[in-house]
Each structure stands twice: as C-alpha cells, then as structure tokens.
Design an enzyme around this catalytic site. Structure first.
Site, mmCIF file in Angstrom:
data_model
loop_
_atom_site.group_PDB
_atom_site.id
_atom_site.type_symbol
_atom_site.label_atom_id
_atom_site.label_comp_id
_atom_site.label_asym_id
_atom_site.label_seq_id
_atom_site.Cartn_x
_atom_site.Cartn_y
_atom_site.Cartn_z
ATOM 1 N N ASP A 224 -0.225 5.121 1.072
ATOM 2 C CA ASP A 224 -0.315 6.097 1.810
ATOM 3 C C ASP A 224 -0.492 5.480 3.450
ATOM 4 O O ASP A 224 -1.378 4.666 3.565
ATOM 5 C CB ASP A 224 -1.622 6.811 1.613
ATOM 6 C CG ASP A 224 -1.547 7.640 0.400
ATOM 7 O OD1 ASP A 224 -0.902 8.551 0.472
ATOM 8 O OD2 ASP A 224 -2.447 7.529 -0.426
ATOM 9 N N ASP B 249 0.728 -1.291 0.138
ATOM 10 C CA ASP B 249 0.015 -0.217 -0.125
ATOM 11 C C ASP B 249 0.883 1.116 0.080
ATOM 12 O O ASP B 249 2.223 1.054 0.266
ATOM 13 C CB ASP B 249 -1.008 0.019 1.228
ATOM 14 C CG ASP B 249 -1.587 1.214 1.469
ATOM 15 O OD1 ASP B 249 -2.334 1.719 0.544
ATOM 16 O OD2 ASP B 249 -1.199 1.893 2.506
#
Length: 405
Positions: A208, A206
């Site tokens: 953020d 991922d």
C-alpha cells in the site's frame, strides 16, 4: 522551491483549475498549489463574495446564494470576474490557480469553452477534488459557513472534461504530491546510500502506497471505523498491522472486532485502487525467485488490492497473518528474505512509510523510500524517489541492479 515550479508558474505552463463541490477542500488544496507554484490564487469566493455580501439587501433575498430568479445572473457575473482576471494574467505571461466549483464548466459546454477562450493560448489542467457525500456533508456542517446554509443542492457529478481526480480523504500534502506529479514536477532521486549501480539478490516491496495507490481507500475505511468505534483518525499508527493499531487505540476487548470490521471494508473498497506510477513495469520485470511483497495488510485485503491494480501476487508474500510482530519490527522482512532463501543484507526493500523503513533497516536490508504518502524527511531511506517510474532494474546472473531513468 523548485526551479521547475517557477518555470511553470511564470512562463509557458498551464493555468491550474481546482474544482469540487462545497466541503471538498478545494480552497485548501488551491492555496497549497498556489503557494508551491508561487502562482496567483484566484478563489471565486474571495474574488466575489465580499461584494455580493454587501449587495445582498438589494437582491430581494436573505442571501445572494439563495437569490431565486437572480441566481443565474449572479453565477454568470461571478465566473465572468474570474475569467477576466485570468485573462489579464495570461496577457502578461502569468499563470494562475483558479478555485471554484466549476460545476457547469467541467461538463464541457459553453461555460467550459468560455473558460478556455479567456486564457488562450495557455493550457488548462483540471484537478477535481471529490469524496463521499457523507464526508462532504460532515465537513460543511463542521465549518458552519453562512453561505453553505443558503446553498442550493447541486448534483454531484464527475467532470466530462479531462481531469485529475484527487480524493478528498487524502491529506493536503498527499493531494499536493499528486497535483505536482500530474504537472510533471517530480523531485530528483537522492541516492544517499550508493544504491544505484549496486547488485542485490532480491527486491522486497511494501504494497500500500508503494506498489498500489490505495491511500484514499485506506483513509476512507479507517475514517468509517473511527466513526463507528469512536477514535480519531489522527491517532492511527500506519505501517503496523490493523490488529496492532486497533489494540493500541481500543484495547484488547474492542480492538479485534474493529480490526475485523476494517478488514471487511478494505476488502470491498477497491474501486479507485490503481498501481503507482511505474509499479507495473518495475514489478513485472523481476523473476519470482527475486521478488516478494511484504505488507501489513490481511491476506484478503492484499489480494483484493493487487487484483484491482492488475498486479499478480508473487509466490513469496508476507502478510499480517504470517507474523507475530508487524512493522516496524524486523520480522516481516526477515521472513520474506528467509522465504526466498536470501540473506537480508542482500535484499533491497521498497517502502513508503516510516514504520516500514524502520522494519527493513532493522532486518539489515537496504531501503528505497517512495513518496506519495509521507514526506521525504520522514523516510530514512538509502535512496529516495518520488515515483517508481524514476527507476529501472537490470537482471544479470549475479542479481538485480537498480538504475535511474
């Protein structure tokens, strides 16, 4: 409570200074830090305001915070009280959490020297809570304290002394996590799924909150769009695509326009976006054939944040533009695995959000949960770490193996 917390609070650790202008939330954070460290809380207002409130009629003004020629003496007296208490605590081996604006002290002049001298030889760690002028003004207006109405305008300048900047947009839990990390208080990894030592064909990250610390930028941008479109930030379902979140919040008419507005803000608001601890080393150690980024963000936002953090975009990258269904649906991670030509069950995902963890699990992947944006209890991960610098990767012909530092 962690043993290391008690060691820092009561033995040879630092005093922690929590500074910031009115409305920054420094008192809330200071209380959280003091509670976490089991340390005495020295809040300037609590220490001095009750006495000054009683003495206000003698000062020749309506409020001691607006006392004209007496203001310098009042300020000097208030900070003298705090230094005196901190000095006494230091003399008996106790460290404190000091909360005050510290506007002059943090500029490195005589006031800073006086503060250091009062607690010597104990070190001082400075945390500066900062935010946009609009956010701080709104908070002061919302709380409606009498002292704020009489407070003289203070220049909003950054400290010149060494400090940790913590954004006022973050939740108290997120702020506390960053303070603990700065103090070296990280929780040990929890390997519930036997991840350490296993070999995987690829790692999927991922973006953020996992590879880049963009949490404050995300909060600022969502708050601004919330103000413009009239929804509460607390109602946001993070981990989903912006389009999906806006559709849930605003419906099919206003949702698309709000999502476009959010994307524009997020692409430009990257000044304080940085790599998370350990991200650069871990990510750069992986060859292109064994790594992908899977983000709920739009391509312009993702590339802007990668560039701000100094991370090169990998060949395999899945964004909101590539999927019909975002996280927590498994589609994003299934697509990333397919792009790499690897079975999802042979992929190790690194995530920071519950929606992302659910997406990866539904795709059949093994999951590492990283702290910083959500509580560990909210991440149903196979291996949980506070930061990526707790991990190392070893490359072999058979794939990628994760170890603990």
């Amino acid at each position: 409570m962690h043993t290391s917390c008690q060691e820092i609070a009561w033995n040879s650790g630092p005093h922690v200074v929590i500074a910031g202008v009115a409305g920054s939330g420094k008192s809330t954070l200071g209380a959280a830090v003091a509670r976490d460290l089991a340390a005495p809380l020295l809040d300037l207002d609590t220490l001095t305001a009750p006495l000054l409130d009683v003495l206000s009629p003698l000062l020749g003004s309506g409020h001691w915070n607006d006392s004209g020629d007496a203001a310098p003496l009042i300020r000097a007296g208030r900070y003298a009280v705090m230094r005196s208490v901190a000095e006494e605590l230091t003399s008996v081996g106790v460290r404190s959490v000091m909360v005050a604006p510290f506007t002059r002290e943090l500029q490195g002049g005589d006031e800073w020297a006086a503060l250091l001298e009062s607690v010597a030889p104990a070190p001082v760690v400075v945390v500066h809570v900062d935010g946009s002028e609009a956010l701080l003004a709104r908070r002061r207006a919302d709380r409606g304290l009498d002292r704020d109405r009489h407070r003289a305008d203070t220049p909003h300048s950054s400290p010149t002394v060494p400090h940790l900047r913590v954004d006022a947009s973050l939740t108290t839990a997120q702020q506390l996590f960053r303070v603990r990390r700065a103090l070296g208080l990280v929780s040990p990894p929890a390997d519930r799924g036997g991840v350490v030592g296993r070999t995987f064909d690829a790692m999927l990250f991922d973006l953020d909150g996992t590879l880049v610390d963009s949490t404050a930028a995300v909060a600022r941008c969502w708050a601004q769009v919330g103000d413009e479109y009239g929804f509460a930030v607390a109602d946001i379902a993070h981990g989903m695509t912006a389009a999906e979140s806006m559709a849930l919040l605003l419906g099919d008419v206003e949702g698309p326009a709000a999502a476009l507005r959010l994307g524009d803000l997020e692409t430009r608001d990257v000044a304080d976006v940085v790599p998370t601890p350990g991200a650069l080393e871990l990510f750069s150690a992986l060859p292109a054939s064994r790594v992908a980024i899977v983000t709920s963000g739009a391509p312009p936002v993702a590339h802007a944040r990668l560039a701000a953090a100094g991370l090169a975009a990998p060949t395999a990258m899945v964004t909101s533009a590539d999927v019909a269904h975002g996280k927590p649906d498994p589609e994003p991670y299934l697509l990333a695995a397919r792009t790499l030509g690897i079975d999802p069950s042979r992929c190790l995902v690194v995530e920071d959000a519950p929606a992302g963890v659910r997406s990866a699990r539904a795709a059949g992947c093994t999951v590492i949960g990283v702290g910083g944006t959500h509580d560990r209890a909210d991440l149903d991960a196979d291996l949980q770490v506070d930061t990526l610098d707790q991990l190392t990767v070893t490359l072999a012909e058979g794939g990628v193996t994760v170890s603990l530092r």
